[in-house]
Design a protein around this motif. Structure first.
Motif, mmCIF file in Angstrom:
data_model
loop_
_atom_site.group_PDB
_atom_site.id
_atom_site.type_symbol
_atom_site.label_atom_id
_atom_site.label_comp_id
_atom_site.label_asym_id
_atom_site.label_seq_id
_atom_site.Cartn_x
_atom_site.Cartn_y
_atom_site.Cartn_z
ATOM 1 N N VAL A 57 36.748 44.019 37.929
ATOM 2 C CA VAL A 57 37.458 43.058 37.076
ATOM 3 C C VAL A 57 38.850 42.708 37.616
ATOM 4 O O VAL A 57 39.272 41.556 37.552
ATOM 5 C CB VAL A 57 37.493 43.536 35.604
ATOM 6 N N ARG A 58 39.576 43.660 38.170
ATOM 7 C CA ARG A 58 40.913 43.352 38.701
ATOM 8 C C ARG A 58 40.838 42.348 39.852
ATOM 9 O O ARG A 58 41.636 41.416 39.923
ATOM 10 C CB ARG A 58 41.613 44.632 39.156
ATOM 11 N N GLN A 59 39.880 42.564 40.762
ATOM 12 C CA GLN A 59 39.729 41.643 41.882
ATOM 13 C C GLN A 59 39.271 40.261 41.397
ATOM 14 O O GLN A 59 39.677 39.236 41.954
ATOM 15 C CB GLN A 59 38.729 42.172 42.917
ATOM 16 N N ARG A 60 38.420 40.234 40.388
ATOM 17 C CA ARG A 60 37.948 38.966 39.836
ATOM 18 C C ARG A 60 39.116 38.171 39.228
ATOM 19 O O ARG A 60 39.258 36.975 39.480
ATOM 20 C CB ARG A 60 36.857 39.191 38.786
ATOM 21 N N ILE A 61 39.938 38.845 38.452
ATOM 22 C CA ILE A 61 41.084 38.171 37.833
ATOM 23 C C ILE A 61 42.058 37.704 38.906
ATOM 24 O O ILE A 61 42.545 36.571 38.878
ATOM 25 C CB ILE A 61 41.772 39.091 36.808
ATOM 26 N N THR B 270 33.056 27.186 39.512
ATOM 27 C CA THR B 270 32.636 28.249 40.418
ATOM 28 C C THR B 270 33.543 29.467 40.273
ATOM 29 O O THR B 270 33.070 30.604 40.219
ATOM 30 C CB THR B 270 32.618 27.730 41.874
ATOM 31 N N ALA B 271 34.846 29.239 40.180
ATOM 32 C CA ALA B 271 35.788 30.339 39.987
ATOM 33 C C ALA B 271 35.557 31.023 38.644
ATOM 34 O O ALA B 271 35.628 32.259 38.543
ATOM 35 C CB ALA B 271 37.224 29.827 40.084
ATOM 36 N N THR B 272 35.245 30.249 37.633
ATOM 37 C CA THR B 272 34.961 30.827 36.317
ATOM 38 C C THR B 272 33.682 31.654 36.354
ATOM 39 O O THR B 272 33.609 32.728 35.752
ATOM 40 C CB THR B 272 34.876 29.720 35.250
ATOM 41 N N ALA B 273 32.690 31.172 37.088
ATOM 42 C CA ALA B 273 31.450 31.943 37.241
ATOM 43 C C ALA B 273 31.727 33.270 37.925
ATOM 44 O O ALA B 273 31.167 34.299 37.550
ATOM 45 C CB ALA B 273 30.425 31.139 38.039
ATOM 46 N N MET B 274 32.609 33.256 38.932
ATOM 47 C CA MET B 274 32.993 34.501 39.599
ATOM 48 C C MET B 274 33.740 35.409 38.635
ATOM 49 O O MET B 274 33.467 36.594 38.539
ATOM 50 C CB MET B 274 33.864 34.191 40.818
ATOM 51 N N LEU B 275 34.679 34.855 37.884
ATOM 52 C CA LEU B 275 35.477 35.649 36.948
ATOM 53 C C LEU B 275 34.586 36.384 35.950
ATOM 54 O O LEU B 275 34.766 37.574 35.704
ATOM 55 C CB LEU B 275 36.466 34.746 36.202
ATOM 56 N N PHE B 276 33.626 35.690 35.395
ATOM 57 C CA PHE B 276 32.759 36.284 34.379
ATOM 58 C C PHE B 276 31.439 36.806 34.934
ATOM 59 O O PHE B 276 30.601 37.288 34.179
ATOM 60 C CB PHE B 276 32.473 35.272 33.264
ATOM 61 N N ASN B 277 31.261 36.689 36.266
ATOM 62 C CA ASN B 277 30.011 37.108 36.906
ATOM 63 C C ASN B 277 28.813 36.503 36.171
ATOM 64 O O ASN B 277 27.892 37.197 35.766
ATOM 65 C CB ASN B 277 29.901 38.641 36.956
ATOM 66 N N ASP B 278 28.841 35.190 36.050
ATOM 67 C CA ASP B 278 27.820 34.492 35.266
ATOM 68 C C ASP B 278 27.301 33.272 36.024
ATOM 69 O O ASP B 278 27.690 32.142 35.756
ATOM 70 C CB ASP B 278 28.397 34.080 33.912
ATOM 71 N N LEU B 279 26.405 33.519 36.965
ATOM 72 C CA LEU B 279 25.835 32.439 37.755
ATOM 73 C C LEU B 279 24.888 31.561 36.941
ATOM 74 O O LEU B 279 24.734 30.378 37.241
ATOM 75 C CB LEU B 279 25.107 33.000 38.977
ATOM 76 N N ASP B 280 24.263 32.132 35.913
ATOM 77 C CA ASP B 280 23.356 31.339 35.082
ATOM 78 C C ASP B 280 24.099 30.179 34.426
ATOM 79 O O ASP B 280 23.618 29.051 34.405
ATOM 80 C CB ASP B 280 22.707 32.197 33.996
#
Length: 155
Positions: A32-36, A87-97
């Motif tokens: 989560v830290r790296q994602r943020i 795309t960045a939001t998908a990475m942040l929330f790990n939500d590719l769907d």
């Protein structure tokens, strides 16, 4: 993650979630830290990222954003920004769907309808390199699944 949380909420209704069902949460919280951090870097350097991508694309093909005499550079930039944000939001929330269903399938239809496959393909082939220049290797690695999905659907 949001789609997975929703699914877990429905599947575990009235019972405790199993260890296997909770695994995605544990995995997510380890990154989560790296994602943020990656999300914030992309957000804060969005214009610079767009400038770099545009420079690379026009260096490869000076007419990449043109159709005949019409220049669509501004329209393409707007669309790149929008796609990068999703795309960045998908990475942040790990939500590719959500990325696939909420933007990319619709955008693929538009790209094909206006016959912009070449510009789209070139854009999303260049973007990983542009992002790697601004993100740590861990942050970039977290972005790659969303970028690969974007590449696959927008070529």
């Amino acid at each position: 993650m949001l789609s997975q949380l929703k699914r877990l909420s429905l599947e575990a209704d009235g019972r405790y979630a199993t260890e296997a069902e909770l695994a995605f949460l544990k995995s997510y919280f380890q990154t989560v830290r790296q994602r943020i951090s990656g999300y914030e870097k992309i957000r804060d350097t969005e214009d610079l990222l767009m400038d770099e991508a545009e420079a690379q694309l026009t260096a490869a093909d000076s007419q990449v954003f043109h159709k005949g005499a019409q220049d669509y550079t501004d329209t393409c930039r707007r669309d790149r920004k929008n796609t990068l944000r999703y795309t960045a939001t998908a990475m942040l929330f790990n939500d590719l769907d959500r990325l696939r269903d909420g933007l990319l399938l619709w955008q693929r239809t538009i790209v094909r309808a206006v016959k912009d496959e070449q510009a789209s393909t070139m854009t999303w082939e260049q973007m990983p390199g542009v992002l790697r220049g601004h993100l740590s290797s861990e942050e970039a690695d977290l972005m790659m699944p969303a970028l690969h999905l974007t590449q696959a659907l927008l070529h």
